[in-house]
Design a protein around this motif. Structure first.
Motif, PDB file in Angstrom:
ATOM      1  N   ASN A  38      44.812 -37.114   0.161  1.00 43.96           N
ATOM      2  CA  ASN A  38      43.577 -37.629   0.729  1.00 43.96           C
ATOM      3  C   ASN A  38      42.809 -36.427   1.256  1.00 43.96           C
ATOM      4  OD1 ASN A  38      44.831 -36.930   3.117  1.00 43.96           O
ATOM      5  ND2 ASN A  38      45.010 -39.021   3.886  1.00 43.96           N
ATOM      6  N   GLU A  39      41.660 -36.667   1.871  1.00 44.07           N
ATOM      7  CA  GLU A  39      40.839 -35.540   2.304  1.00 44.07           C
ATOM      8  C   GLU A  39      41.523 -34.703   3.377  1.00 44.07           C
ATOM      9  OE1 GLU A  39      39.517 -38.994   4.937  1.00 44.07           O
ATOM     10  OE2 GLU A  39      40.343 -38.668   2.935  1.00 44.07           O
ATOM     11  N   VAL A  40      42.395 -35.327   4.174  1.00 37.75           N
ATOM     12  CA  VAL A  40      43.097 -34.583   5.220  1.00 37.75           C
ATOM     13  C   VAL A  40      44.127 -33.645   4.600  1.00 37.75           C
ATOM     14  CG1 VAL A  40      44.545 -34.768   7.274  1.00 37.75           C
ATOM     15  CG2 VAL A  40      42.718 -36.440   6.886  1.00 37.75           C
ATOM     16  N   MET A  41      44.923 -34.148   3.667  1.00 33.11           N
ATOM     17  CA  MET A  41      45.919 -33.291   3.026  1.00 33.11           C
ATOM     18  C   MET A  41      45.255 -32.133   2.292  1.00 33.11           C
ATOM     19  SD  MET A  41      48.863 -34.139   0.156  1.00 33.11           S
ATOM     20  CE  MET A  41      50.083 -34.842   1.271  1.00 33.11           C
ATOM     21  N   ILE A  42      44.173 -32.404   1.592  1.00 35.14           N
ATOM     22  CA  ILE A  42      43.475 -31.340   0.865  1.00 35.14           C
ATOM     23  C   ILE A  42      43.026 -30.246   1.835  1.00 35.14           C
ATOM     24  CG2 ILE A  42      41.360 -30.804  -0.414  1.00 35.14           C
ATOM     25  CD1 ILE A  42      41.709 -33.593  -1.758  1.00 35.14           C
ATOM     26  N   ALA A  43      42.450 -30.650   2.953  1.00 36.77           N
ATOM     27  CA  ALA A  43      41.984 -29.673   3.941  1.00 36.77           C
ATOM     28  C   ALA A  43      43.147 -28.894   4.544  1.00 36.77           C
ATOM     29  CB  ALA A  43      41.195 -30.377   5.037  1.00 36.77           C
ATOM     30  N   GLU A  44      44.251 -29.574   4.815  1.00 34.33           N
ATOM     31  CA  GLU A  44      45.395 -28.911   5.451  1.00 34.33           C
ATOM     32  C   GLU A  44      46.105 -27.964   4.493  1.00 34.33           C
ATOM     33  OE1 GLU A  44      46.332 -32.221   8.927  1.00 34.33           O
ATOM     34  OE2 GLU A  44      47.738 -32.042   7.241  1.00 34.33           O
ATOM     35  N   VAL A  45      46.274 -28.358   3.247  1.00 36.32           N
ATOM     36  CA  VAL A  45      46.892 -27.456   2.264  1.00 36.32           C
ATOM     37  C   VAL A  45      46.011 -26.226   2.064  1.00 36.32           C
ATOM     38  CG1 VAL A  45      47.577 -27.204  -0.152  1.00 36.32           C
ATOM     39  CG2 VAL A  45      48.202 -29.273   1.108  1.00 36.32           C
ATOM     40  N   THR A  46      44.709 -26.436   1.994  1.00 33.77           N
ATOM     41  CA  THR A  46      43.791 -25.302   1.859  1.00 33.77           C
ATOM     42  C   THR A  46      43.931 -24.358   3.042  1.00 33.77           C
ATOM     43  OG1 THR A  46      42.222 -26.715   0.665  1.00 33.77           O
ATOM     44  CG2 THR A  46      41.387 -24.631   1.537  1.00 33.77           C
ATOM     45  N   GLU A  47      43.958 -24.921   4.237  1.00 34.02           N
ATOM     46  CA  GLU A  47      44.062 -24.103   5.449  1.00 34.02           C
ATOM     47  C   GLU A  47      45.344 -23.287   5.471  1.00 34.02           C
ATOM     48  OE1 GLU A  47      43.679 -24.750  10.247  1.00 34.02           O
ATOM     49  OE2 GLU A  47      44.951 -26.152   9.142  1.00 34.02           O
ATOM     50  N   VAL A  48      46.477 -23.937   5.188  1.00 35.53           N
ATOM     51  CA  VAL A  48      47.737 -23.209   5.300  1.00 35.53           C
ATOM     52  C   VAL A  48      47.836 -22.111   4.254  1.00 35.53           C
ATOM     53  CG1 VAL A  48      49.192 -24.709   3.836  1.00 35.53           C
ATOM     54  CG2 VAL A  48      50.195 -23.472   5.756  1.00 35.53           C
ATOM     55  N   PHE A  49      47.346 -22.344   3.043  1.00 29.12           N
ATOM     56  CA  PHE A  49      47.414 -21.298   2.021  1.00 29.12           C
ATOM     57  C   PHE A  49      46.454 -20.153   2.330  1.00 29.12           C
ATOM     58  CE2 PHE A  49      50.168 -23.897  -0.529  1.00 29.12           C
ATOM     59  CZ  PHE A  49      50.872 -22.969  -1.281  1.00 29.12           C
ATOM     60  N   ARG A  50      45.338 -20.436   2.971  1.00 31.54           N
ATOM     61  CA  ARG A  50      44.445 -19.339   3.375  1.00 31.54           C
ATOM     62  C   ARG A  50      45.138 -18.436   4.393  1.00 31.54           C
ATOM     63  NH1 ARG A  50      39.013 -22.881   3.263  1.00 31.54           N
ATOM     64  NH2 ARG A  50      38.206 -22.135   1.277  1.00 31.54           N
ATOM     65  N   PHE A  51      45.836 -19.032   5.357  1.00 30.64           N
ATOM     66  CA  PHE A  51      46.543 -18.229   6.346  1.00 30.64           C
ATOM     67  C   PHE A  51      47.727 -17.495   5.736  1.00 30.64           C
ATOM     68  CE2 PHE A  51      44.397 -20.915   9.575  1.00 30.64           C
ATOM     69  CZ  PHE A  51      43.911 -19.899  10.379  1.00 30.64           C
ATOM     70  N   LEU A  52      48.475 -18.167   4.876  1.00 34.11           N
ATOM     71  CA  LEU A  52      49.639 -17.521   4.255  1.00 34.11           C
ATOM     72  C   LEU A  52      49.208 -16.360   3.378  1.00 34.11           C
ATOM     73  CD1 LEU A  52      51.743 -20.658   3.248  1.00 34.11           C
ATOM     74  CD2 LEU A  52      52.154 -19.126   5.173  1.00 34.11           C
ATOM     75  N   SER A  53      48.044 -16.471   2.769  1.00 33.35           N
ATOM     76  CA  SER A  53      47.575 -15.430   1.858  1.00 33.35           C
ATOM     77  C   SER A  53      47.340 -14.099   2.559  1.00 33.35           C
ATOM     78  CB  SER A  53      46.286 -15.878   1.151  1.00 33.35           C
ATOM     79  OG  SER A  53      46.556 -16.945   0.261  1.00 33.35           O
ATOM     80  N   VAL A  54      47.061 -14.117   3.858  1.00 36.77           N
ATOM     81  CA  VAL A  54      46.818 -12.865   4.586  1.00 36.77           C
ATOM     82  C   VAL A  54      48.016 -12.448   5.424  1.00 36.77           C
ATOM     83  CG1 VAL A  54      44.325 -13.180   4.604  1.00 36.77           C
ATOM     84  CG2 VAL A  54      45.680 -14.063   6.516  1.00 36.77           C
ATOM     85  N   ASP A  55      49.128 -13.158   5.279  1.00 40.78           N
ATOM     86  CA  ASP A  55      50.360 -12.797   5.989  1.00 40.78           C
ATOM     87  C   ASP A  55      51.126 -11.778   5.145  1.00 40.78           C
ATOM     88  OD1 ASP A  55      52.833 -12.602   7.214  1.00 40.78           O
ATOM     89  OD2 ASP A  55      52.925 -14.734   7.705  1.00 40.78           O
ATOM     90  N   ASP A  93      33.160 -33.622  -1.719  1.00 38.77           N
ATOM     91  CA  ASP A  93      34.565 -34.010  -1.723  1.00 38.77           C
ATOM     92  C   ASP A  93      35.296 -33.402  -2.915  1.00 38.77           C
ATOM     93  OD1 ASP A  93      36.533 -36.155  -0.451  1.00 38.77           O
ATOM     94  OD2 ASP A  93      36.762 -36.240  -2.632  1.00 38.77           O
ATOM     95  N   ALA A  94      34.672 -33.444  -4.090  1.00 41.10           N
ATOM     96  CA  ALA A  94      35.284 -32.860  -5.288  1.00 41.10           C
ATOM     97  C   ALA A  94      35.465 -31.359  -5.136  1.00 41.10           C
ATOM     98  CB  ALA A  94      34.427 -33.170  -6.510  1.00 41.10           C
ATOM     99  N   HIS A  95      34.505 -30.703  -4.497  1.00 46.86           N
ATOM    100  CA  HIS A  95      34.623 -29.274  -4.256  1.00 46.86           C
ATOM    101  C   HIS A  95      35.809 -28.962  -3.348  1.00 46.86           C
ATOM    102  CE1 HIS A  95      31.626 -26.871  -6.254  1.00 46.86           C
ATOM    103  NE2 HIS A  95      30.704 -27.790  -6.039  1.00 46.86           N
ATOM    104  N   GLY A  96      36.133 -29.870  -2.437  1.00 51.06           N
ATOM    105  CA  GLY A  96      37.279 -29.663  -1.557  1.00 51.06           C
ATOM    106  C   GLY A  96      38.563 -29.526  -2.338  1.00 51.06           C
ATOM    107  N   LEU A  97      38.785 -30.417  -3.299  1.00 51.12           N
ATOM    108  CA  LEU A  97      39.981 -30.340  -4.139  1.00 51.12           C
ATOM    109  C   LEU A  97      39.959 -29.096  -5.015  1.00 51.12           C
ATOM    110  CD1 LEU A  97      42.603 -31.530  -5.222  1.00 51.12           C
ATOM    111  CD2 LEU A  97      41.248 -32.964  -6.772  1.00 51.12           C
TER     112      LEU A  97
END
Length: 284
Positions: A38-55, A93-97
């Protein structure tokens, strides 16, 4: 950079993050709805991968799911709500995915998908943005969008890259299910193992990935992306020659060759290789 201070783990509603030495596990955690987006999972997965990418302490990220199903695609309740969206809201919304898939695809660390049970629609997109996908032999795949009048648009660049145009012509159109063995033959997953060997297989892969040069791993990911599909030309030959010349004189390139000649371990190799179990606590 450490992710510990950068992310509020308690704020997430649909995912969990588990940290291991040199690795992180991102768990999709909506098992009651088969880990559907759903829109929440999409936003959360995006967020966590953005942070992991700079770790920079990380080398591998595992994408896994709680419960018996990897991902059933889009949450029907979420998709039903889109009927009331304006065209502009639907596009956003489509851009989010699409953005989520691109963030995972461009993650500089090795991304490994651990796939079990049903993997439908957008779930197949997640598998094909991973660098390596390991599936249990009970995994079942389906590009199910046409059954409900939709198309697999945002995932198509990654799924097509994995299975090729000819296979896509059948599976995009028909919305047929296919098993893990066929998924492996098409290139959607790299390896299929018995269910009870899935975690051990992923563990062995992770132990292999943490042995390689972190810089060479990142540069190899970039190399694949930049070279794939290009015509072999003078420009490409110059490009690839420049890349190997540059990495030969890099710190890790020098250390790798030197350690090989001196018959010792390179300095990026952990003194003690970690044992990384990805078994979900609920499945132990």
């Amino acid at each position: 950079m450490s992710i510990a201070a950068a992310i509020d783990h308690t704020a997430w509603k649909t995912i969990e993050l588990e940290r291991k030495p040199h690795a992180a596990i991102v768990w999709l955690n909506r098992p009651t709805v088969r880990n559907a987006f759903n829109e929440v999972m999409i936003a959360e997965v995006t967020e966590v991968f953005r942070f992991l990418s700079v770790d920079t302490s990380l080398r591998v990220v595992v994408l896994a799911s709680r419960g018996p199903v990897f991902c059933a695609g889009g949450d029907l309740s979420w998709m039903k709500s889109m009927a009331t969206y304006t065209p502009e809201q639907n596009l956003a919304d489509a851009h989010g995915l699409a953005d989520m898939l691109r963030v995972i695809d461009r993650c500089p660390h090795a991304v490994v998908a651990r796939v079990q049970g049903a993997c439908y629609a957008g779930g197949l997109g997640l598998v094909t943005v991973a660098d390596v996908a390991i599936a249990s032999d009970d995994a079942e795949f389906c590009l199910s969008e046409t059954r409900i009048g939709l198309i697999p648009a945002t995932i198509s660049p990654y799924v097509l890259r994995a299975m090729g145009e000819r296979e896509a012509r059948r599976w995009f159109l028909s919305a047929e299910r296919f098993d893990a063995a066929r998924a492996a033959r098409m290139g959607v997953v790299h390896e299929v193992v018995p269910v009870d060997e899935l975690d051990a297989t992923v563990d062995r892969l992770l132990a292999t990935l943490v042995r390689v040069s972190p810089n060479a791993l990142r540069e190899s990911k970039t190399l694949v992306r930049d070279v794939a599909g290009r015509t072999i030309s003078d420009e490409l030959i110059d490009d690839t020659a420049s890349r190997i010349a540059a990495i030969r004189v890099s710190e890790e390139g020098q250390e790798g060759v030197k350690s090989f000649l001196e018959k010792r371990k390179p300095n990026w190799l952990p003194q003690e290789l970690p044992t990384i179990s990805v078994t979900a606590p609920s499945e132990q």
